[in-house]
Design an enzyme around this catalytic site. Structure first.
Site, short mmCIF file in Angstrom:
data_model
loop_
_atom_site.label_atom_id
_atom_site.label_comp_id
_atom_site.label_asym_id
_atom_site.label_seq_id
_atom_site.Cartn_x
_atom_site.Cartn_y
_atom_site.Cartn_z
N TRP A 183 0.81 -1.23 0.00
CA TRP A 183 0.00 0.00 0.00
C TRP A 183 0.84 1.27 0.00
O TRP A 183 0.36 2.30 0.45
CB TRP A 183 -0.93 0.04 1.23
CG TRP A 183 -2.02 -0.96 1.20
CD1 TRP A 183 -2.23 -1.95 2.11
CD2 TRP A 183 -3.08 -1.06 0.24
NE1 TRP A 183 -3.35 -2.67 1.76
CE2 TRP A 183 -3.89 -2.14 0.62
CE3 TRP A 183 -3.41 -0.34 -0.94
CZ2 TRP A 183 -5.00 -2.54 -0.11
CZ3 TRP A 183 -4.52 -0.72 -1.66
CH2 TRP A 183 -5.30 -1.82 -1.24
N GLU A 390 -3.79 5.49 8.04
CA GLU A 390 -3.39 6.22 9.26
C GLU A 390 -4.13 5.68 10.48
O GLU A 390 -4.37 6.41 11.44
CB GLU A 390 -3.65 7.73 9.14
CG GLU A 390 -3.10 8.37 7.90
CD GLU A 390 -1.63 8.75 8.02
OE1 GLU A 390 -1.09 8.66 9.12
OE2 GLU A 390 -1.05 9.09 6.99
N PHE A 410 -5.92 -3.72 22.92
CA PHE A 410 -5.41 -4.00 21.58
C PHE A 410 -5.27 -5.49 21.29
O PHE A 410 -5.43 -5.93 20.18
CB PHE A 410 -4.04 -3.33 21.37
CG PHE A 410 -4.18 -1.96 20.79
CD1 PHE A 410 -4.38 -1.79 19.43
CD2 PHE A 410 -4.15 -0.84 21.60
CE1 PHE A 410 -4.53 -0.53 18.89
CE2 PHE A 410 -4.29 0.42 21.07
CZ PHE A 410 -4.48 0.58 19.72
C1 FAD Z 1 -5.10 3.68 -0.18
C2 FAD Z 1 -4.15 3.33 0.91
C3 FAD Z 1 -2.95 4.00 1.03
C4 FAD Z 1 -2.02 3.62 2.01
N1 FAD Z 1 -0.80 4.24 2.05
C5 FAD Z 1 0.15 3.75 2.90
C6 FAD Z 1 1.49 4.27 2.83
O1 FAD Z 1 1.82 5.17 2.03
N2 FAD Z 1 2.41 3.75 3.67
C7 FAD Z 1 2.13 2.74 4.56
O2 FAD Z 1 3.01 2.31 5.30
N3 FAD Z 1 0.85 2.25 4.63
C8 FAD Z 1 -0.12 2.71 3.83
N4 FAD Z 1 -1.41 2.21 3.87
C9 FAD Z 1 -1.71 1.10 4.80
C10 FAD Z 1 -2.69 1.46 5.90
O3 FAD Z 1 -2.06 2.19 6.90
C11 FAD Z 1 -3.32 0.14 6.38
O4 FAD Z 1 -4.19 -0.28 5.35
C12 FAD Z 1 -4.05 0.30 7.69
O5 FAD Z 1 -3.16 0.51 8.75
C13 FAD Z 1 -4.93 -0.94 8.00
O6 FAD Z 1 -4.20 -2.10 7.85
P1 FAD Z 1 -4.81 -3.29 6.97
O7 FAD Z 1 -5.30 -2.73 5.70
O8 FAD Z 1 -3.76 -4.33 6.89
O9 FAD Z 1 -6.06 -3.81 7.76
P2 FAD Z 1 -6.07 -4.86 8.99
O10 FAD Z 1 -5.11 -4.39 10.03
O11 FAD Z 1 -5.91 -6.24 8.49
O12 FAD Z 1 -7.56 -4.65 9.53
C14 FAD Z 1 -8.70 -5.28 8.98
C15 FAD Z 1 -9.89 -4.93 9.87
O13 FAD Z 1 -9.66 -5.48 11.18
C16 FAD Z 1 -9.81 -4.46 12.15
N5 FAD Z 1 -8.89 -4.70 13.26
C17 FAD Z 1 -7.55 -4.90 13.25
N6 FAD Z 1 -7.08 -5.09 14.48
C18 FAD Z 1 -8.14 -5.00 15.32
C19 FAD Z 1 -8.31 -5.10 16.73
N7 FAD Z 1 -7.27 -5.30 17.56
N8 FAD Z 1 -9.56 -4.99 17.24
C20 FAD Z 1 -10.62 -4.77 16.44
N9 FAD Z 1 -10.53 -4.65 15.09
C21 FAD Z 1 -9.30 -4.77 14.55
C22 FAD Z 1 -9.45 -3.17 11.41
O14 FAD Z 1 -10.03 -2.04 12.08
C23 FAD Z 1 -10.09 -3.43 10.06
O15 FAD Z 1 -11.46 -3.13 10.12
C24 FAD Z 1 -2.35 2.60 2.92
C25 FAD Z 1 -3.59 1.95 2.82
C26 FAD Z 1 -4.48 2.29 1.83
C27 FAD Z 1 -5.77 1.55 1.72
#
Ligand code: FAD
Length: 411
Positions: A183, A390, A410
């Site tokens: 991402w 974020e 967490f």
């Molecule tokens: C368009 C886009 C641009 C981005 N740009 C960057 C970038 O430039 N650099 C970078 O480093 N990252 C980037 N990201 C990554 C972004 O920070 C992550 O997508 C985000 O932190 C969520 O991680 P994940 O997508 O792996 O979701 P996951 O962590 O897998 O989460 C999936 C779901 O589970 C929930 N969840 C997770 N843990 C828990 C918990 N403990 N309790 C309850 N619910 C939970 C989440 O809220 C979510 O609803 C980007 C993402 C997108 C979509």
């Protein structure tokens, strides 16, 4: 549209729903200083210059890097970062820029968050004098696209557990990076990437998360554009593979010594996302208002129907709350009093409210609401990404919950 001939069944050629109205019902931004207003006006001029071409980019999923980096030529990437080599923006000006650019185009709003909020801030906070002298101004000016690589395919919300590794070569002193990132905005744009990795070394940093400046043409670095996105289609995010990437001993950012430092950057940019959400929501509300005034059904403008007025009032209620969050947050930050979880609360509130406003606006435009030319559908799709990055909604809730209860939920 000039040669349009009204016919039975089609009285008007179309609807003008994308004009900027600067909605500010509570005069939240009426008293902003002239210097901040000048920066805001520059952001408006930027969007007026590139907005139409970005609409095409969203449609075709292209990334017009020249249009994105034009923000640097206009000195709009600074994002409130305090550094002697950068133009100083107040937190309010930085927020207004985030709002205005996202109001115009969410993809460009995300470029600002990546290039300025994440990458430039990382270098300004943690880079060596030499790294800053070489890269800071080129990134700020948009001469070099820059990215911030924290998230991994297996570690998003729990990026604290990241597995990308940086090993010290005992003979040469070089660092060797292996891992994967997902991402990453600008991660395949030919510039530089700030890679967060766990260190394997024979010193006190063994096991710590540190940050490395990697030029994207370094052998072993592969950035592949992620395709098939239904959000932020006018910008590219990359899947990065790091396969024995060798960088010099001084490629590590000396000030980045633990995961807390990555978190510091994310805390600082979280407020920017709250402002971006406000920009998206403003565009959607203003489109719904304009459409309801222009669109005639049952012999009168939609705006004359009580239910339509109630929906507009409800949207304005939420929009005004979003503005108040943003303004107050900027004032707290200006006084050096903004706490990270206060930024979390603003992000939490504003991206959730923006989703609601966008959904109502989409419905209020009827079938025209799904046409890209009317803007709302694009904003609605783009909000989904900022709602997630974020820190997701649930992660913000956990941060706030830990703060108010004193107990971490967490894991
Ligand atoms: C368009 C886009 C641009 C981005 N740009 C960057 C970038 O430039 N650099 C970078 O480093 N990252 C980037 N990201 C990554 C972004 O920070 C992550 O997508 C985000 O932190 C969520 O991680 P994940 O997508 O792996 O979701 P996951 O962590 O897998 O989460 C999936 C779901 O589970 C929930 N969840 C997770 N843990 C828990 C918990 N403990 N309790 C309850 N619910 C939970 C989440 O809220 C979510 O609803 C980007 C993402 C997108 C979509």
């Amino acid at each position: 549209m000039t040669d349009f001939q009204p016919r039975p069944g089609q009285r008007v050629a179309g609807y003008d729903v994308t004009a900027r109205r600067d909605t500010d019902y509570y005069a939240v931004f009426a008293d902003i200083p002239a210097a901040d207003r000048e920066v805001w006006d520059r952001a408006k001029a930027y969007i007026d210059e590139v907005g139409t071409r970005m609409l095409d980019a969203w449609d075709t999923a292209a990334y017009p890097l020249d249009l994105a980096m034009r923000a640097g030529e206009l000195d709009l990437f600074n994002d409130g970062i305090v550094h002697p080599d950068l133009t100083r923006f107040s937190p309010l000006a930085a927020g207004l820029v985030n709002m205005e650019i996202s109001r115009g185009d969410g993809s460009l709003g995300t470029v600002l968050a990546v290039q300025g909020g994440l990458a430039l801030r990382t270098l300004a906070l943690f880079g060596s004098d030499e790294q800053q002298a070489r890269w800071l101004v080129p990134i700020a000016r948009g001469e070099v696209p820059a990215s911030f690589a924290l998230t991994e395919p297996d570690h998003g919300s729990d990026s604290v557990s990241l597995e990308t590794v940086a090993r010290r070569d005992a003979t040469t002193g070089e660092w060797v990076l292996d891992g994967a990132k997902k991402w990453i905005g600008n991660g395949a744009s030919g510039g530089i990437t700030f890679v967060w990795a766990r260190v394997e070394a024979e010193d006190e940093f063994h096991g710590a998360v540190r940050c490395f400046l990697v030029e994207q043409d370094t052998p072993g670095y592969t950035g592949t554009v992620i395709t098939g996105k239904a959000s932020l289609r006018g910008i590219h995010q990359a899947h990065i593979v790091l396969d024995g990437v060798r960088v010099a001993a001084d490629a590590v950012l000396p000030g980045a010594q633990s995961f807390k430092d990555a978190s510091t950057v994310l805390y600082s940019t979280r407020s920017g996302v709250a402002w971006s959400a406000l920009g998206h929501a403003t565009a959607c509300y203003e489109s719904a208002l304009a459409y309801s005034q222009q669109r005639v059904q049952f012999g009168k403008p939609l705006a004359k129907f009580q239910m339509v007025q109630e929906r507009l009032a409800q949207m304005l209620e939420e929009l005004t709350a979003m503005q108040l969050y943003c303004r107050w947050m900027a004032d707290l930050e200006e006084r050096g009093q903004l706490r990270p979880t206060q930024a979390s609360l603003a992000k939490y509130h504003n991206t959730r409210a923006a989703r609601r406003i966008a959904a109502v606006a989409r419905d209020m435009l009827g079938g025209n609401g799904i046409l890209l030319e009317n803007g709302v559908m694009q904003h609605m799709a783009d909000i989904e990404a900022i709602h997630t990055y974020e820190g997701t909604e649930s992660v913000q809730a956990l941060l706030i919950g830990r703060d108010i209860t004193g107990m971490s939920a967490f894991a």
